[in-house]
Design an enzyme around this catalytic site. Structure first.
Site, PDB file in Angstrom:
ATOM      1  N   GLU A 284       0.836  -1.222   0.000  1.00 17.12           N
ATOM      2  CA  GLU A 284       0.000   0.000   0.000  1.00 17.12           C
ATOM      3  C   GLU A 284       0.860   1.257   0.000  1.00 17.12           C
ATOM      4  O   GLU A 284       0.795   2.065   0.932  1.00 17.12           O
ATOM      5  CB  GLU A 284      -0.883   0.013   1.259  1.00 17.12           C
ATOM      6  CG  GLU A 284      -1.797  -1.167   1.410  1.00 17.12           C
ATOM      7  CD  GLU A 284      -2.541  -1.166   2.757  1.00 17.12           C
ATOM      8  OE1 GLU A 284      -2.194  -0.377   3.657  1.00 17.12           O
ATOM      9  OE2 GLU A 284      -3.471  -1.962   2.895  1.00 17.12           O
ATOM     10  N   PRO A 285       1.662   1.473  -1.011  1.00 14.63           N
ATOM     11  CA  PRO A 285       2.514   2.665  -0.991  1.00 14.63           C
ATOM     12  C   PRO A 285       1.738   3.936  -1.311  1.00 14.63           C
ATOM     13  O   PRO A 285       0.823   3.939  -2.137  1.00 14.63           O
ATOM     14  CB  PRO A 285       3.530   2.380  -2.098  1.00 14.63           C
ATOM     15  CG  PRO A 285       2.786   1.510  -3.060  1.00 14.63           C
ATOM     16  CD  PRO A 285       1.841   0.676  -2.230  1.00 14.63           C
ATOM     17  N   CYS A 354      -1.750  33.424  10.624  1.00 15.17           N
ATOM     18  CA  CYS A 354      -1.441  34.047  11.909  1.00 15.17           C
ATOM     19  C   CYS A 354      -1.059  33.017  12.958  1.00 15.17           C
ATOM     20  O   CYS A 354      -1.813  32.757  13.905  1.00 15.17           O
ATOM     21  CB  CYS A 354      -2.641  34.863  12.374  1.00 15.17           C
ATOM     22  SG  CYS A 354      -3.070  36.095  11.153  1.00 15.17           S
ATOM     23  N   GLU A 355       0.086  32.406  12.773  1.00 12.23           N
ATOM     24  CA  GLU A 355       0.630  31.421  13.712  1.00 12.23           C
ATOM     25  C   GLU A 355       2.146  31.480  13.566  1.00 12.23           C
ATOM     26  O   GLU A 355       2.645  31.477  12.431  1.00 12.23           O
ATOM     27  CB  GLU A 355       0.238  29.982  13.315  1.00 12.23           C
ATOM     28  CG  GLU A 355      -1.214  29.678  13.337  1.00 12.23           C
ATOM     29  CD  GLU A 355      -1.663  28.905  14.570  1.00 12.23           C
ATOM     30  OE1 GLU A 355      -0.836  28.614  15.445  1.00 12.23           O
ATOM     31  OE2 GLU A 355      -2.870  28.641  14.646  1.00 12.23           O
TER      32      GLU A 355
HETATM   33  N1  LLP Z   1      -1.438   1.964   4.481  1.00 11.00           N
HETATM   34  C1  LLP Z   1      -1.881   2.413   5.663  1.00 11.00           C
HETATM   35  C2  LLP Z   1      -2.759   1.565   6.466  1.00 11.00           C
HETATM   36  C3  LLP Z   1      -1.498   3.684   6.121  1.00 11.00           C
HETATM   37  O1  LLP Z   1      -1.918   4.119   7.304  1.00 11.00           O
HETATM   38  C4  LLP Z   1      -0.645   4.490   5.329  1.00 11.00           C
HETATM   39  C5  LLP Z   1      -0.248   5.836   5.759  1.00 11.00           C
HETATM   40  C6  LLP Z   1      -0.228   3.987   4.083  1.00 11.00           C
HETATM   41  C7  LLP Z   1      -0.628   2.720   3.702  1.00 11.00           C
HETATM   42  C8  LLP Z   1       0.663   4.759   3.159  1.00 11.00           C
HETATM   43  O2  LLP Z   1       1.915   4.989   3.730  1.00 11.00           O
HETATM   44  P1  LLP Z   1       3.067   5.670   2.863  1.00 11.00           P
HETATM   45  O3  LLP Z   1       3.492   4.687   1.800  1.00 11.00           O
HETATM   46  O4  LLP Z   1       2.550   6.912   2.262  1.00 11.00           O
HETATM   47  O5  LLP Z   1       4.144   5.916   3.845  1.00 11.00           O
HETATM   48  N2  LLP Z   1       0.854  12.715   6.857  1.00 11.00           N
HETATM   49  C9  LLP Z   1       2.085  12.029   7.128  1.00 11.00           C
HETATM   50  C10 LLP Z   1       2.028  10.567   6.705  1.00 11.00           C
HETATM   51  C11 LLP Z   1       0.888   9.804   7.326  1.00 11.00           C
HETATM   52  C12 LLP Z   1       0.801   8.365   6.851  1.00 11.00           C
HETATM   53  C13 LLP Z   1      -0.438   7.707   7.318  1.00 11.00           C
HETATM   54  N3  LLP Z   1      -0.620   6.360   6.855  1.00 11.00           N
HETATM   55  C14 LLP Z   1       3.220  12.769   6.480  1.00 11.00           C
HETATM   56  O6  LLP Z   1       2.981  13.800   5.847  1.00 11.00           O
HETATM   57  O7  LLP Z   1       4.385  12.383   6.600  1.00 11.00           O
END
Ligand code: LLP
Length: 425
Positions: A284-285, A354-355
């Site tokens: 799940e990338p 404004c932060e």
């Molecule tokens: N699968 C699940 C169950 C997840 O919770 C996530 C991300 C992914 C896949 C995808 O992960 P990735 O491949 O993108 O690392 N907002 C944060 C990242 C939060 C990720 C949440 N879950 C940031 O900006 O770094």
């Protein structure tokens, strides 16, 4: 960044997939998210090709990273499935013409309405995150007489060695079901006439630069599959989540080809040793597909000094790109065209909100003047999807570059858009 971001050797101007970024800022205005379709395609193919011929693998793109319908359409056309966490994300998959049967629905707090919507749409699998959710899912499935495929998201309690806010596989995190509780959650599903045990999944965190936690998590998941098997619960599908990091500054994250073949080999070894069929697999990338395929363009409104401190006040803010304010994360910031008359100075790049936490970069040496356009790099993931309307600011526009041609894929929010939900009630 993706190799699609290039500096013209003659003019020093930045181009993304052949499109001049300064011209895009002029044409579409700022703040502006710009994505390269080719960069997305290359990143996706990095996953697809890493698994080719090794096993039956689906890549479920994690929509939360970037949910633009036009990007989803592109990914669906490449064969991607989707990892979604809300009814809204499912609606986006449907709007993009994606196949809901190739989507998995994750998230710790699925409401009855979410479940109904997803069942009726024919979502491929629910990644269930608690015993209570499994009970709720069974009830809704029975009421609608629609069978739900289920997978239990287990929390393997491994340290992903990343920022604490994006680490998800430790027992102190809210995600998943502990190894100890998972068998009883499966037993409920197995006994339920409207639930079909499909697989097992885990996701240990995001922006991982060290692959070893994946292997630890996989070993624990396989141990649980053995235990379930002894209880008569057969698991033939493993979803190992997302999380491979990207380079924002000087990180050296593994590539899919450095990790996936070894993970698959480990599963095959295990299956052979146990005399089981090779399970199907999923990943799940999110970030690693789109993160370096996007930049955020912003214009310098003012340069300002407070005593010795120099600020570049730009028209993008924390409401457009939350990551620096929320995680103190680093994004490289570069002018899209050289300014030969400006002198180099150390600036904090800040927005109009404004932060004091509204900063996009700190202590950056830049030769810039009022009116110049800057590109905030590696902004394709968790950029616009985390944007808000704080300070009643409309969210930015998005442009997709395909073979050098720019296309508006989300218009800028207007003042009317902002007021609409509160008027005419
Ligand atoms: N699968 C699940 C169950 C997840 O919770 C996530 C991300 C992914 C896949 C995808 O992960 P990735 O491949 O993108 O690392 N907002 C944060 C990242 C939060 C990720 C949440 N879950 C940031 O900006 O770094």
């Amino acid at each position: 960044m993706s190799e699609q971001l290039q500096t013209d050797p003659n003019t020093g101007r930045l181009a993304f997939e052949g499109a001049d970024l300064h011209s895009l800022a002029e044409q579409f205005g700022t703040p502006l998210y710009v994505y390269s379709a080719e960069a997305v395609r290359q990143a996706y193919l990095g996953y697809a090709q890493a698994c080719e011929g090794l096993a039956e693998v689906t890549i479920h793109y994690a929509i939360k990273a970037n949910s633009n319908i036009h990007l989803l359409k592109l990914l669906a056309s490449l064969g991607a499935g989707f990892d979604l966490v809300s009814a809204g994300e499912l609606a986006r998959v449907l709007a993009a013409g994606g196949n809901p049967a190739k989507a998995v629905f994750a998230g710790v707090g699925k409401s009855v309405a979410d479940i109904e919507y997803a069942l009726k749409a024919g979502v491929g699998c629910f990644n269930v995150e608690s015993a209570a959710e499994m009970v709720r899912l069974g009830e809704v499935a029975q009421r609608l007489q629609i069978k739900a495929n289920v997978s239990v998201r287990v929390n393997p309690d491994v340290d992903a060695k990343t920022h604490p806010y994006i680490s998800t596989g430790l027992k102190e995190n809210k995600f998943g079901v502990s190894m100890a509780v998972a068998p009883s959650v499966y037993a409920h599903a197995q006994a339920h006439p409207w639930l079909n045990v499909h697989g097992i999944d885990c996701h240990i965190g995001s922006q991982l630069t060290d692959p070893s936690p994946y292997f630890d998590a996989l070993d624990r998941v396989l141990g649980l599959v053995d235990q379930l098997s002894a209880q008569g619960i057969q698991i033939d599908h493993l979803d190992l989540g997302g999380g491979i990091g990207i380079r924002y500054r000087d990180e050296n994250p593994p590539k899919p080809a450095d990790v996936l073949p070894q993970l698959i080999a480990r599963v095959r070894q295990w299956a052979q040793a146990k005399g089981r069929p090779m399970p199907t697999l999923a990943f799940e990338p999110g970030r690693s597909i789109v993160g370096n395929a996007g930049v955020l363009l912003t214009r310098v409104e003012f340069l300002k000094n407070n005593e010795d401190k120099h600020f570049a006040i730009v028209d993008a803010a924390m409401n457009d790109l939350m990551r620096p304010a929320m995680y103190e994360s680093f994004h490289a910031i570069v002018p899209v065209a050289p300014n030969p008359t400006a002198t180099a100075q150390d600036y904090d790049i800040v927005g109009p909100v404004c932060e004091s936490g509204d900063w996009l970069g700190r202590n950056r040496t830049l030769s810039i003047a009022q009116g110049d356009v800057l590109a905030i790099l590696s902004a394709g993931a968790y950029g616009l999807t985390m944007a808000s309307n704080y300070n009643s600011r409309g969210r930015a526009a998005e442009v997709l570059i395909e073979q050098g041609k720019a296309r508006l894929v989300r218009r800028r929010e207007t003042i009317e858009d902002l007021l609409a939900p509160e008027l005419g009630l």
